[in-house]
Design a protein around this motif. Structure first.
Motif, mmCIF file in Angstrom:
data_model
loop_
_atom_site.group_PDB
_atom_site.id
_atom_site.type_symbol
_atom_site.label_atom_id
_atom_site.label_comp_id
_atom_site.label_asym_id
_atom_site.label_seq_id
_atom_site.Cartn_x
_atom_site.Cartn_y
_atom_site.Cartn_z
ATOM 1 N N GLY A 167 -11.958 72.543 28.090
ATOM 2 C CA GLY A 167 -11.990 71.978 26.751
ATOM 3 C C GLY A 167 -13.365 71.466 26.393
ATOM 4 N N TYR A 168 -13.517 71.042 25.160
ATOM 5 C CA TYR A 168 -14.758 70.430 24.695
ATOM 6 C C TYR A 168 -14.403 69.190 23.894
ATOM 7 N N ALA A 169 -15.278 68.210 23.926
ATOM 8 C CA ALA A 169 -15.048 66.967 23.191
ATOM 9 C C ALA A 169 -16.348 66.175 23.184
ATOM 10 N N SER A 170 -16.342 65.091 22.452
ATOM 11 C CA SER A 170 -17.466 64.168 22.496
ATOM 12 C C SER A 170 -17.603 63.623 23.909
ATOM 13 N N ALA A 171 -18.833 63.591 24.412
ATOM 14 C CA ALA A 171 -19.064 63.148 25.793
ATOM 15 C C ALA A 171 -18.587 61.726 26.031
ATOM 16 N N GLY A 172 -18.549 60.916 24.984
ATOM 17 C CA GLY A 172 -18.122 59.537 25.140
ATOM 18 C C GLY A 172 -16.673 59.376 25.542
ATOM 19 N N TYR A 173 -15.867 60.439 25.437
ATOM 20 C CA TYR A 173 -14.441 60.354 25.749
ATOM 21 C C TYR A 173 -14.120 60.805 27.176
ATOM 22 N N LEU A 174 -15.094 61.316 27.902
ATOM 23 C CA LEU A 174 -14.823 61.827 29.239
ATOM 24 C C LEU A 174 -14.538 60.698 30.230
ATOM 25 N N ASN A 175 -13.728 61.020 31.237
ATOM 26 C CA ASN A 175 -13.446 60.069 32.305
ATOM 27 C C ASN A 175 -13.303 60.829 33.625
ATOM 28 N N ASP A 176 -12.893 60.139 34.671
ATOM 29 C CA ASP A 176 -12.844 60.741 36.007
ATOM 30 C C ASP A 176 -11.724 61.761 36.175
ATOM 31 N N SER A 177 -10.857 61.900 35.199
ATOM 32 C CA SER A 177 -9.747 62.848 35.323
ATOM 33 C C SER A 177 -10.177 64.290 35.068
ATOM 34 N N VAL A 178 -11.402 64.477 34.538
ATOM 35 C CA VAL A 178 -11.930 65.820 34.281
ATOM 36 C C VAL A 178 -13.328 65.940 34.864
ATOM 37 N N LYS A 179 -13.811 67.181 34.964
ATOM 38 C CA LYS A 179 -15.153 67.424 35.489
ATOM 39 C C LYS A 179 -16.015 68.082 34.423
ATOM 40 N N ARG A 180 -17.127 67.473 34.117
ATOM 41 C CA ARG A 180 -18.037 68.030 33.113
ATOM 42 C C ARG A 180 -18.824 69.184 33.714
ATOM 43 N N LEU A 181 -18.930 70.275 32.967
ATOM 44 C CA LEU A 181 -19.701 71.439 33.411
ATOM 45 C C LEU A 181 -21.139 71.347 32.910
ATOM 46 N N ARG A 182 -22.032 71.895 33.689
ATOM 47 C CA ARG A 182 -23.421 72.024 33.228
ATOM 48 C C ARG A 182 -23.501 73.293 32.388
ATOM 49 N N VAL A 183 -23.904 73.146 31.148
ATOM 50 C CA VAL A 183 -23.980 74.288 30.229
ATOM 51 C C VAL A 183 -25.424 74.757 30.148
ATOM 52 N N VAL A 184 -25.621 76.070 30.405
ATOM 53 C CA VAL A 184 -26.971 76.640 30.401
ATOM 54 C C VAL A 184 -27.047 77.783 29.391
ATOM 55 N N HIS A 185 -28.268 78.150 29.066
ATOM 56 C CA HIS A 185 -28.471 79.305 28.192
ATOM 57 C C HIS A 185 -28.203 80.588 28.977
ATOM 58 N N ASP A 186 -28.338 81.712 28.320
ATOM 59 C CA ASP A 186 -27.995 82.990 28.941
ATOM 60 C C ASP A 186 -28.831 83.309 30.175
ATOM 61 N N ASP A 187 -30.024 82.685 30.281
ATOM 62 C CA ASP A 187 -30.847 82.931 31.465
ATOM 63 C C ASP A 187 -30.268 82.250 32.697
#
Length: 303
Positions: free
Chosen positions: A215-235
């Motif tokens: 999923g996607y959301a405002s970063a301010g709503y994240l907590n320890d129940s989920v894991k944030r992914l590092r998003v990179v460009h196509d390279d």
């Protein structure tokens, strides 16, 4: 006779000064209604509590139902303040201008980052913007060669390889939805299988309960129940910054002062305490130079 006239004049002058002083000390009285962004809902509620604590005879109602509700509420006069997690669209500005003959006033109040996240047990760590487009979009305008529907297509092995991805996001009324669509989907269309939820917290809860979720959301709503992914460009190397400004829109006719109650609210937003809450909730506070300029532009005076 002259002495009596002088005494009368002095008495009248003293009374006027007393009345002026009493008027200056009168408590602020009024009501504000805020309708708009869910992303800004928690912050706006905190600012409202701070405002009413400072001015006990002011009440404020906060309706956090999505950025798309703000322009309509301002046009209809059912709200004084319209928080939005995106800029108003040209169509929304045009509708407002047709009604009032001038444009709405956009007031930046904070910075925000969009986050992409998965269930905390998901082994995935990094994802590209093109891959995100292939997951969330039905149009794939960013150029990925095929749709991505299972975790194996992202390189996950063993029991993850054939699992179908569950896709969660915001409803179309949300500013978060619009920003993600523009920045990540290359302005394409969301896939029909997107689970559209009301509120960033709802998206976080859904992914936390679904091992196959993303999923996607405002970063301010994240907590320890989920894991944030590092998003990179196509390279695959350079980090992709998914950022936006958060706004409050008000109806302010040209060459006029902001009404006292709205001014008191904005004064609270721009105060040290107000911006401290921005940081505490995981958003980016505005820098001091911009705060000074905003105060000047809005006629709020010094902090």
């Amino acid at each position: 006779m002259k002495r009596r006239s002088l005494l009368s004049a002095l008495l009248a002058s003293s009374l006027m000064l007393c009345f002026a002083s009493a008027s200056a000390d009168e408590p602020l009285v009024g009501k504000l209604v805020s309708t708009g962004s869910d992303t800004l809902g928690a912050l706006t509620s905190i600012w409202a509590e701070m405002l009413t604590a400072r001015h006990p005879r002011v009440s404020m109602q906060v309706r956090a139902i999505g950025s798309g509700a703000a322009p309509t509420a301002l046009i209809q006069g059912t709200a004084d303040i319209g928080p939005m997690s995106r800029p108003m669209s040209p169509a929304e500005i045009s509708a407002f201008t047709r009604k009032f003959g001038y444009q709405p006033t956009a007031v930046p109040v904070a910075e925000d980052a969009l986050a992409v996240f998965v269930h905390r047990d998901n082994p995935l760590e990094v994802i590209s913007t093109a891959q995100l487009d292939a997951i969330f979009s039905g149009t794939r305008r960013c150029g990925y060669p095929r749709a991505i529907r299972d975790w194996g297509s992202l390189g996950l092995a063993e029991h993850w390889s054939h699992r179908v991805i569950s896709v969660y996001g915001r409803s179309a009324a949300s500013g978060t939805y619009s920003v993600f669509r523009r920045q990540v989907l290359c302005s394409g269309d969301f896939a029909v299988y997107l689970n559209r939820l009301v509120g960033s917290s709802a998206v976080v809860r859904a992914v936390a309960m679904d091992e196959n979720g993303i999923g996607y959301a405002s970063a301010g709503y994240l907590n320890d129940s989920v894991k944030r992914l590092r998003v990179v460009h196509d390279d695959g190397v350079e980090e992709a910054v998914l950022a936006r400004r958060l706004f409050v829109y008000i109806n302010r006719p040209p060459q006029t002062s902001i009404d006292e109650v709205t001014a008191a609210f904005l004064d609270m937003v721009f105060s040290v305490e107000g911006q401290r809450e921005v940081s505490r909730l995981g958003y980016g506070a505005l820098d001091k130079a911009e705060l000074v300029k905003l105060r000047q532009d809005l006629g709020l005076g010094d902090a």
